[in-house]
Design a protein around this motif. Structure first.
Motif, PDB file in Angstrom:
ATOM      1  N   LEU A   1      48.625  45.372  30.340  1.00 35.50           N
ATOM      2  CA  LEU A   1      48.822  45.109  31.454  1.00 35.50           C
ATOM      3  C   LEU A   1      49.493  43.615  31.300  1.00 35.50           C
ATOM      4  CD1 LEU A   1      49.043  45.657  34.591  1.00 35.50           C
ATOM      5  CD2 LEU A   1      46.738  44.197  34.714  1.00 35.50           C
ATOM      6  N   TYR A   2      50.766  43.160  31.766  1.00 37.96           N
ATOM      7  CA  TYR A   2      51.197  42.085  31.725  1.00 37.96           C
ATOM      8  C   TYR A   2      51.645  41.694  33.226  1.00 37.96           C
ATOM      9  CZ  TYR A   2      51.785  42.991  26.821  1.00 37.96           C
ATOM     10  OH  TYR A   2      51.513  42.995  25.267  1.00 37.96           O
ATOM     11  N   ASP A   3      51.675  40.488  33.713  1.00 41.30           N
ATOM     12  CA  ASP A   3      51.889  39.937  34.803  1.00 41.30           C
ATOM     13  C   ASP A   3      53.243  39.484  35.044  1.00 41.30           C
ATOM     14  OD1 ASP A   3      52.300  37.583  33.764  1.00 41.30           O
ATOM     15  OD2 ASP A   3      50.550  36.669  34.369  1.00 41.30           O
ATOM     16  N   SER A   4      53.987  38.836  36.094  1.00 42.42           N
ATOM     17  CA  SER A   4      55.437  38.862  36.328  1.00 42.42           C
ATOM     18  C   SER A   4      55.855  37.655  35.471  1.00 42.42           C
ATOM     19  CB  SER A   4      55.491  38.278  37.861  1.00 42.42           C
ATOM     20  OG  SER A   4      54.609  37.157  38.275  1.00 42.42           O
TER      21      SER A   4
ATOM     22  N   LEU B   1      53.495  47.656  32.434  1.00 44.79           N
ATOM     23  CA  LEU B   1      52.265  48.380  31.718  1.00 44.79           C
ATOM     24  C   LEU B   1      53.037  49.000  30.488  1.00 44.79           C
ATOM     25  CD1 LEU B   1      50.920  50.389  34.796  1.00 44.79           C
ATOM     26  CD2 LEU B   1      49.602  48.845  33.399  1.00 44.79           C
ATOM     27  N   ILE B   2      52.550  48.815  29.583  1.00 53.52           N
ATOM     28  CA  ILE B   2      53.052  49.236  28.021  1.00 53.52           C
ATOM     29  C   ILE B   2      52.159  50.058  27.664  1.00 53.52           C
ATOM     30  CG2 ILE B   2      53.925  48.565  25.634  1.00 53.52           C
ATOM     31  CD1 ILE B   2      54.828  46.280  26.957  1.00 53.52           C
ATOM     32  N   ALA B   3      52.199  51.434  27.302  1.00 53.28           N
ATOM     33  CA  ALA B   3      51.371  52.500  26.647  1.00 53.28           C
ATOM     34  C   ALA B   3      51.871  52.884  25.307  1.00 53.28           C
ATOM     35  CB  ALA B   3      51.461  53.626  27.535  1.00 53.28           C
ATOM     36  N   SER B   4      50.769  52.808  24.280  1.00 54.55           N
ATOM     37  CA  SER B   4      51.049  53.043  23.018  1.00 54.55           C
ATOM     38  C   SER B   4      50.223  54.025  22.108  1.00 54.55           C
ATOM     39  CB  SER B   4      51.482  51.597  22.192  1.00 54.55           C
ATOM     40  OG  SER B   4      50.391  50.903  22.358  1.00 54.55           O
ATOM     41  N   LYS B   5      50.703  54.752  21.385  1.00 58.68           N
ATOM     42  CA  LYS B   5      49.810  55.510  20.339  1.00 58.68           C
ATOM     43  C   LYS B   5      50.352  55.951  19.029  1.00 58.68           C
ATOM     44  CE  LYS B   5      46.952  59.626  20.773  1.00 58.68           C
ATOM     45  NZ  LYS B   5      45.362  58.831  20.466  1.00 58.68           N
ATOM     46  N   ASN B   6      49.699  55.778  17.936  1.00 64.62           N
ATOM     47  CA  ASN B   6      50.520  56.275  16.848  1.00 64.62           C
ATOM     48  C   ASN B   6      50.989  57.648  16.710  1.00 64.62           C
ATOM     49  OD1 ASN B   6      50.205  53.968  15.358  1.00 64.62           O
ATOM     50  ND2 ASN B   6      47.785  54.556  14.641  1.00 64.62           N
ATOM     51  N   GLY B   7      52.284  57.827  16.430  1.00 59.41           N
ATOM     52  CA  GLY B   7      52.893  59.203  16.501  1.00 59.41           C
ATOM     53  C   GLY B   7      53.688  59.460  17.639  1.00 59.41           C
TER      54      GLY B   7
ATOM     55  N   LYS C   1      56.098  53.306  25.251  1.00 57.00           N
ATOM     56  CA  LYS C   1      56.733  53.411  26.738  1.00 57.00           C
ATOM     57  C   LYS C   1      56.339  52.408  27.723  1.00 57.00           C
ATOM     58  CE  LYS C   1      58.324  56.628  30.427  1.00 57.00           C
ATOM     59  NZ  LYS C   1      58.076  58.082  30.733  1.00 57.00           N
ATOM     60  N   SER C   2      57.209  51.522  28.417  1.00 57.07           N
ATOM     61  CA  SER C   2      56.743  50.595  29.422  1.00 57.07           C
ATOM     62  C   SER C   2      57.295  50.971  30.769  1.00 57.07           C
ATOM     63  CB  SER C   2      57.216  49.219  29.061  1.00 57.07           C
ATOM     64  OG  SER C   2      58.825  49.043  29.101  1.00 57.07           O
ATOM     65  N   ILE C   3      56.595  50.553  31.726  1.00 57.66           N
ATOM     66  CA  ILE C   3      56.843  50.799  33.069  1.00 57.66           C
ATOM     67  C   ILE C   3      56.606  49.697  33.686  1.00 57.66           C
ATOM     68  CG2 ILE C   3      56.612  53.455  32.845  1.00 57.66           C
ATOM     69  CD1 ILE C   3      54.057  53.107  34.713  1.00 57.66           C
ATOM     70  N   THR C   4      57.475  49.193  34.926  1.00 54.79           N
ATOM     71  CA  THR C   4      57.051  48.414  35.903  1.00 54.79           C
ATOM     72  C   THR C   4      56.066  48.867  36.993  1.00 54.79           C
ATOM     73  OG1 THR C   4      59.089  48.559  36.978  1.00 54.79           O
ATOM     74  CG2 THR C   4      59.079  47.064  35.383  1.00 54.79           C
ATOM     75  N   TYR C   5      55.234  48.133  37.639  1.00 52.65           N
ATOM     76  CA  TYR C   5      54.539  48.611  38.708  1.00 52.65           C
ATOM     77  C   TYR C   5      54.493  47.312  39.616  1.00 52.65           C
ATOM     78  CZ  TYR C   5      51.248  51.145  41.404  1.00 52.65           C
ATOM     79  OH  TYR C   5      50.631  52.030  42.321  1.00 52.65           O
ATOM     80  N   ASN C   6      54.862  47.781  40.906  1.00 56.18           N
ATOM     81  CA  ASN C   6      54.717  46.771  41.943  1.00 56.18           C
ATOM     82  C   ASN C   6      53.954  47.025  43.209  1.00 56.18           C
ATOM     83  OD1 ASN C   6      55.421  44.806  43.959  1.00 56.18           O
ATOM     84  ND2 ASN C   6      57.959  44.933  43.328  1.00 56.18           N
ATOM     85  N   THR C   7      53.053  45.875  43.379  1.00 61.57           N
ATOM     86  CA  THR C   7      51.979  46.251  44.489  1.00 61.57           C
ATOM     87  C   THR C   7      52.466  45.898  45.824  1.00 61.57           C
ATOM     88  OG1 THR C   7      50.897  44.195  44.187  1.00 61.57           O
ATOM     89  CG2 THR C   7      50.111  46.155  42.864  1.00 61.57           C
TER      90      THR C   7
ATOM     91  N   THR D   1      42.953  51.716  46.411  1.00 57.47           N
ATOM     92  CA  THR D   1      43.123  52.361  45.079  1.00 57.47           C
ATOM     93  C   THR D   1      44.269  52.924  44.725  1.00 57.47           C
ATOM     94  OG1 THR D   1      40.630  52.765  45.093  1.00 57.47           O
ATOM     95  CG2 THR D   1      41.904  54.280  43.721  1.00 57.47           C
ATOM     96  N   LEU D   2      45.237  52.872  43.664  1.00 57.91           N
ATOM     97  CA  LEU D   2      46.298  53.358  43.633  1.00 57.91           C
ATOM     98  C   LEU D   2      46.302  54.032  42.060  1.00 57.91           C
ATOM     99  CD1 LEU D   2      48.418  50.135  44.587  1.00 57.91           C
ATOM    100  CD2 LEU D   2      48.033  52.125  45.970  1.00 57.91           C
ATOM    101  N   ASP D   3      47.397  55.084  41.941  1.00 61.26           N
ATOM    102  CA  ASP D   3      47.394  55.507  40.628  1.00 61.26           C
ATOM    103  C   ASP D   3      48.841  55.654  40.245  1.00 61.26           C
ATOM    104  OD1 ASP D   3      48.397  58.424  41.416  1.00 61.26           O
ATOM    105  OD2 ASP D   3      46.839  57.827  42.682  1.00 61.26           O
ATOM    106  N   THR D   4      48.985  55.863  38.884  1.00 62.07           N
ATOM    107  CA  THR D   4      50.500  56.101  38.356  1.00 62.07           C
ATOM    108  C   THR D   4      50.199  56.763  36.963  1.00 62.07           C
ATOM    109  OG1 THR D   4      52.444  55.052  37.630  1.00 62.07           O
ATOM    110  CG2 THR D   4      50.682  53.837  37.057  1.00 62.07           C
TER     111      THR D   4
END
Length: 631
Positions: free
Chosen positions: A437-440, A468-474, A478-484, A502-505
């Motif tokens: 998770l990365y801030d602005s 949000l940046i998701a990573s896994k070997n193989g 992928k990064s996505i932006t999320y705005n509250t 509570t939110l979800d993505t």
């Protein structure tokens, strides 16, 4: 101003003598008897008015000054009347009196003083609350019908000045002589049952002892001493120092900072480090009545060479009760800066241009005298002194607390689910995927692996943008932006102290397989052209994002044509299109060495013998494939 008392009687003479001796309360009592017989007597009214003014009760002098007006009106009568009206909060009437005084003098100094008074009155409406949520309460159980003021806290004891247990009356004010007292205290919680005269220190009878200051180490006290009934004593108020040695304080010593026994010196205060002494004085060379001075500790432990604090703090009026704060702010009382009546509490803030002085506002100050501010928990709580209406006696001790409403909290919990994209289009859970998770400001504020259910939870703040940046070997990272923003209740709509939202993505990762071609949809070119069209640029931007999310991959970007036209023509056209796409990626910040452009013409048709335009479009495509993964 001098009045000639025609037909002077013994009663007149007695009152005059009392006035000239500074026994103002006695003079008031004497002239009251004259006024009982002759209410319009200008001379007697003048002496009563001046007695109230000189004993710091000018708010009571207005009706007596008004009785002195008549054929022989002069500047001073209206000036003093204006000051008295101002001290009652009657600002419009005070302005009229000051304007009348201006008509009765040509003296430049007097004109300047009147202009200052009128200007200050016009600024009263501009005064704002410095601490909007400060609440002040009279410490009724601590105060007496007499004088109680100047509290400071030192080593779990509250020290203050009081006229309780006085052995005589001070003839200037009619109040009891003051002494130094102390009692135990925990912040603003004071033990009111066990107040005692300052132990290990001898309060003297027949004079005022007041305004105690205690060094940060607790070993030195400095206080003001004066107004003695003895003709052999010092003629004015002076600062004295006493040092704790062994089990008691030393005999008080007259301090060199007084400089002259005929100067008035009072209201001492130490700097937070104890190396500077601040005090108020009427010595010559100042800017008006009482000015604030600063003296620095010398090598021998004395304080020397007092320096006037300058015209940004000092005025032609009176500046008193200095209180330097640990953050560099400087608090004091003044009747010379724009205020609500008599002495108001102010703060001076240091800037590149010098001091900027601000009134602490109507929730702190009153029409009366407000002074002797001290803190027990800076700047949230402490004490001040005031003779405002509704008190227990003359000067009273008040305590204050910051009652800023507790902020209502919104907790934003974001549940992220990680999945993978299968060839059949299904998206099953992808556990043990790292999500950061990365801030602005692009600062990483959290990260962990999704659990066996493919979920991970983050705590976010309202109305902020995150990445949000998701990573896994193989898999492709992928990064996505999320705005509250807009996803939480408005603060004014909150009812509970804590509200949980509570939110979800979901983040879906695609497998990263070497040499596996991936078609970029909707990459179109004009007939026989290789230029990147705007609609194609939007699709290529998605590839830019993939490359930035996965900085360790090299790709081949390929272009394919349909079966129409010659091999040579299609090879050349597809190569130009592939190179045009690579050039676009480079223009978006992708390093050229990560990219290879390849035109395959019509040599890799997906649909052989295509007949319809739709089938030709399937063959006419742009693809990329990962050809290398670097460390």
């Amino acid at each position: 101003m001098v009045f000639l008392l025609g037909g002077c009687t013994s009663l007149y003479q007695k009152g005059q003598n009392q006035f000239l001796s500074g026994e103002y309360q006695l003079a008031i009592n004497t002239f009251a008897k004259v006024l009982a017989e002759d209410p319009e007597n200008k001379e007697a009214n003048f002496y009563v008015a001046e007695s109230y003014r000189l004993s710091n009760r000018i708010e009571q002098s207005a009706p007596y000054y008004q009785k002195t007006l008549g054929e022989d009106e002069n500047y001073e009568q209206y000036f003093r009347l204006g000051q008295s009206l101002k001290s009652q909060g009657k600002f419009e009437e005070a302005e009229e009196a000051f304007k009348k005084a201006k008509e009765l003098t040509l003296d430049d100094t007097f004109q300047a003083e009147l202009d200052r008074e009128i200007t200050n009155l016009k600024k009263v409406e501009e005064i704002k609350e410095y601490w909007p949520y400060i609440q002040i309460e009279n410490y009724k159980l601590l105060n007496t019908p007499g004088l109680d003021y100047g509290p400071i806290l030192s080593e779990d004891f509250l020290y203050f000045t009081s006229s309780r247990q006085a052995s005589g009356l001070y003839p200037s004010t009619g109040q009891g002589y003051t002494k130094l007292f102390r009692t135990r205290a925990d912040g603003i919680k004071v033990d009111v049952q066990n107040v005692q005269e300052l132990p290990e220190f001898r309060n003297e009878e027949g004079l005022n002892q007041a305004d105690i200051a205690i060094s940060p180490d607790g070993n030195t006290i400095i206080y003001a001493r004066g107004n003695s009934t003895s003709g052999k004593d010092l003629p004015d108020v002076a600062l004295f120092a006493s040092y704790f040695r062994g089990a008691a304080y030393t005999q008080p010593i007259w301090m060199p900072v007084n400089e002259d026994e005929f100067y008035w010196n009072s209201n001492p205060a130490f700097s937070p480090d104890g190396n500077e002494l601040y005090f108020s004085s009427n010595r010559p060379g100042g800017y008006g009545g009482n000015d604030l001075y600063k003296a620095t500790k010398l090598a021998n432990g004395d304080f020397g060479n007092p320096v006037n604090m300058g015209p940004q703090i000092n005025t032609p009026g009176n500046e008193m009760y200095p209180r330097p704060a640990p953050d560099g702010k400087f608090f004091f009382s003044s009747d010379g800066h724009p205020g609500l009546g008599k002495l108001d509490l102010f703060v001076a803030e240091k800037t590149d241009a010098g001091w900027v002085v601000k009134n602490l506002g109507p929730n702190v100050n009153s029409v009366g005298d407000d002074f002797a501010l001290s803190f027990t928990k800076y700047p949230l709580e402490g004490f001040l002194s005031s003779n405002r209406e509704g008190g227990q006696g003359g000067d009273d001790i008040y305590y204050f607390e910051d009652k800023t409403p507790k902020a209502k909290i919104i907790n934003v919990f974001l549940t992220v689910t990680t999945k993978e994209k299968k060839e059949d289009g299904s998206e099953p859970i992808l556990p043990q995927t790292r999500v950061a998770l990365y801030d602005s400001l692009n600062k990483m504020t959290g990260g962990d692996f999704s659990n066996q259910n493919g979920t991970i939870r983050f705590t976010l703040t309202p109305n902020q943008k995150f990445a949000l940046i998701a990573s896994k070997n193989g898999y492709f990272s992928k990064s996505i932006t999320y705005n509250t923003t807009g996803k939480t209740p408005k603060p004014e709509d909150l009812i509970q102290d804590v509200t949980n939202v509570t939110l979800d993505t979901t983040i879906v990762l695609e497998p990263l397989i070497l040499e596996r071609s991936i078609v970029l949809d909707n990459i179109y070119y004009d007939l026989n052209m290789a230029d990147i069209r705007p609609d194609a640029a939007l699709e290529l931007d998605k590839l830019v994002k993939i490359l930035k999310d996965n900085p360790s991959i090299r790709i081949e970007l390929s272009s394919h044509t349909d079966a129409r036209a010659s091999d040579a023509y299609n090879d050349a056209l597809s190569q130009r299109r592939a190179e045009s796409a690579v050039a676009y990626l480079v223009s978006k910040g992708i390093v050229a060495t990560r990219l290879i452009a390849k035109g395959y013409g019509k040599r890799q048709l997906i649909i052989q013998n295509a007949q319809t335009e739709e089938e030709h479009q399937v063959n006419r495509r742009t693809e990329f494939k990962v050809i290398e993964i670097t460390n």
